[in-house]
Write a protein that holds these residues in place. Structure first.
Motif, mmCIF file in Angstrom:
data_model
loop_
_atom_site.group_PDB
_atom_site.id
_atom_site.type_symbol
_atom_site.label_atom_id
_atom_site.label_comp_id
_atom_site.label_asym_id
_atom_site.label_seq_id
_atom_site.Cartn_x
_atom_site.Cartn_y
_atom_site.Cartn_z
ATOM 1 N N SER A 1 2.533 -5.349 -2.969
ATOM 2 C CA SER A 1 1.088 -5.383 -3.215
ATOM 3 C C SER A 1 0.459 -4.010 -3.037
ATOM 4 O O SER A 1 0.900 -3.200 -2.210
ATOM 5 C CB SER A 1 0.403 -6.370 -2.255
ATOM 6 N N ASP A 2 -0.579 -3.752 -3.848
ATOM 7 C CA ASP A 2 -1.401 -2.539 -3.723
ATOM 8 C C ASP A 2 -0.526 -1.285 -3.720
ATOM 9 O O ASP A 2 -0.755 -0.344 -2.962
ATOM 10 C CB ASP A 2 -2.248 -2.607 -2.445
ATOM 11 N N THR A 3 0.461 -1.281 -4.593
ATOM 12 C CA THR A 3 1.447 -0.207 -4.633
ATOM 13 C C THR A 3 1.467 0.440 -6.015
ATOM 14 O O THR A 3 1.303 -0.232 -7.033
ATOM 15 C CB THR A 3 2.834 -0.755 -4.242
ATOM 16 N N SER B 1 -2.460 -6.915 -11.766
ATOM 17 C CA SER B 1 -1.812 -5.614 -11.801
ATOM 18 C C SER B 1 -2.156 -4.875 -13.089
ATOM 19 O O SER B 1 -2.708 -5.451 -14.037
ATOM 20 C CB SER B 1 -0.292 -5.779 -11.651
ATOM 21 N N ARG C 1 0.820 -1.218 0.000
ATOM 22 C CA ARG C 1 0.000 0.000 0.000
ATOM 23 C C ARG C 1 0.856 1.271 0.000
ATOM 24 O O ARG C 1 0.624 2.191 0.769
ATOM 25 C CB ARG C 1 -0.951 0.007 1.204
ATOM 26 N N GLN D 1 1.265 -7.895 -6.676
ATOM 27 C CA GLN D 1 -0.182 -8.085 -6.699
ATOM 28 C C GLN D 1 -0.915 -6.744 -6.612
ATOM 29 O O GLN D 1 -0.622 -5.916 -5.749
ATOM 30 C CB GLN D 1 -0.583 -8.976 -5.524
ATOM 31 N N ARG D 2 -1.840 -6.557 -7.526
ATOM 32 C CA ARG D 2 -2.675 -5.338 -7.553
ATOM 33 C C ARG D 2 -1.822 -4.066 -7.553
ATOM 34 O O ARG D 2 -2.150 -3.081 -6.900
ATOM 35 C CB ARG D 2 -3.658 -5.326 -6.376
ATOM 36 N N CYS D 3 -0.736 -4.101 -8.301
ATOM 37 C CA CYS D 3 0.122 -2.923 -8.429
ATOM 38 C C CYS D 3 -0.233 -2.149 -9.698
ATOM 39 O O CYS D 3 -0.767 -2.707 -10.659
ATOM 40 C CB CYS D 3 1.592 -3.338 -8.462
ATOM 41 N N THR D 4 0.080 -0.868 -9.690
ATOM 42 C CA THR D 4 -0.168 -0.002 -10.834
ATOM 43 C C THR D 4 1.142 0.623 -11.293
ATOM 44 O O THR D 4 1.878 1.211 -10.496
ATOM 45 C CB THR D 4 -1.166 1.114 -10.470
#
Length: 309
Positions: free
Chosen positions: A200-202, A259, A175, A227-230
């Motif tokens: 993750s989530d970063t 991602s 995050r 995971q779920r990175c942009t």
């Protein structure tokens, strides 16, 4: 960036830290270096120091890694380290160091213990000309911002992590945001020799690299999950390959899950460059990435293997 569940988790972390202390100190911008010296003289093994709101400056700040250190920034204002190089002394015990709620302005940290765990919660790192965080051990980063880190002569823009004890340490970034950083071989994360890791989530946005990529995973890393990175609008401004992500040096079981990558630009492999490594794609969205030559999204060479699920 922090929701209620993350706030509750941080509160539980703080309670655990304070309950375990055998030295509890309170620092302000005038007495803070003396407070740290007092903890060392006391011979404490688990030090907790609360920092009041203010700007903390010094020519240097050395932490003796024979003790476990927890530094807690103000919950009602800003506790700011400004122009303070922070180092840990490489000792035999290499106990953990934790920072909570700090702003580091041109105050790079070098964690030198091989099995040391360095943890950062709700911190901001800005305006450094060397890596904001350097470590030879494990690292835990949660809800942090790395912005405008410019390292023209070093391998990493924001985090340089080399795991010198492969079997013990993990690399975790959760995050967090990396925005507007620049560096030669990696503008945001340069990591080597980890057998387990989780990013993750970063968000990685508007970072510039001149050789490799925004995030460089090498040194035979294994079992790394992104995971779920942009990855948004990162660029490689040389003739190299990979603007957002490079996975190399026989790294295995690297997983990209759910991602997103868009508007990244490079000569080859605008999003991902893979020489001699393995990558697994699970879901995700990759669009509007621009390579001048080969591989608008992925450029794989030298026995690289790419799997899509």
């Amino acid at each position: 960036m922090v929701n209620n569940s993350h706030t509750l988790f941080l509160a539980l972390v703080l309670v655990t830290i304070c309950d375990s202390a055998d030295y509890l100190g309170f620092a302000n911008p005038t007495n803070w270096t003396q407070e740290i010296s007092n903890a060392v003289s006391f011979g404490a093994t688990n030090v907790v120091i609360h920092f009041k709101t203010g700007v903390y400056s010094s020519s240097s700040f050395v932490i003796n890694s024979a003790s476990s250190w927890q530094f807690l920034g103000s919950s009602s204002g800003s506790s700011i380290f400004q122009d303070v190089p922070i180092n840990t002394v490489d000792g035999s015990s290499n106990l953990p160091v934790t920072f909570v709620r700090f702003r580091f302005q041109n105050s790079p940290l070098r964690m030198l213990g091989d099995v040391q765990i360095s943890s950062f919660y709700n911190c901001t790192f800005t305006s450094s000309t060397v890596p904001a965080l350097s470590t030879f051990g494990g690292i835990q980063v949660e809800d942090c911002l790395f912005q405008n880190i410019n390292t023209p002569s070093d391998n990493s823009g924001a985090i340089h992590a080399e795991n010198h004890n492969r079997d013990l340490n993990a690399f975790n970034v959760l995050r967090s945001k990396f925005v507007g950083n620049t560096g030669p071989r990696a503008s945001s994360i340069y990591m080597l020799y980890y057998n387990i890791g989780n990013i993750s989530d970063t968000v990685f946005a508007n970072n510039i690299v001149t050789t490799d990529a925004t995030v460089r995973i090498g040194g035979s890393c294994n079992n790394i999950l992104l995971q779920r990175c942009t990855f948004d609008s990162n660029s490689n401004q040389s003739l190299g390959a990979g603007a957002a992500l490079m996975i190399c040096e026989q790294s295995r079981n690297i997983v990209l899950k759910d991602s997103t990558a868009f508007k990244n630009t490079a000569n080859q492999g605008a999003f991902l460059f893979i020489p001699d490594s393995d990558v697994n794609f699970i879901g995700g969205s990759y669009h509007d990435n621009n390579a001048n030559n080969n591989g608008g999204v992925v450029f794989a060479v030298s026995n690289a293997r790419v799997f899509a699920h």
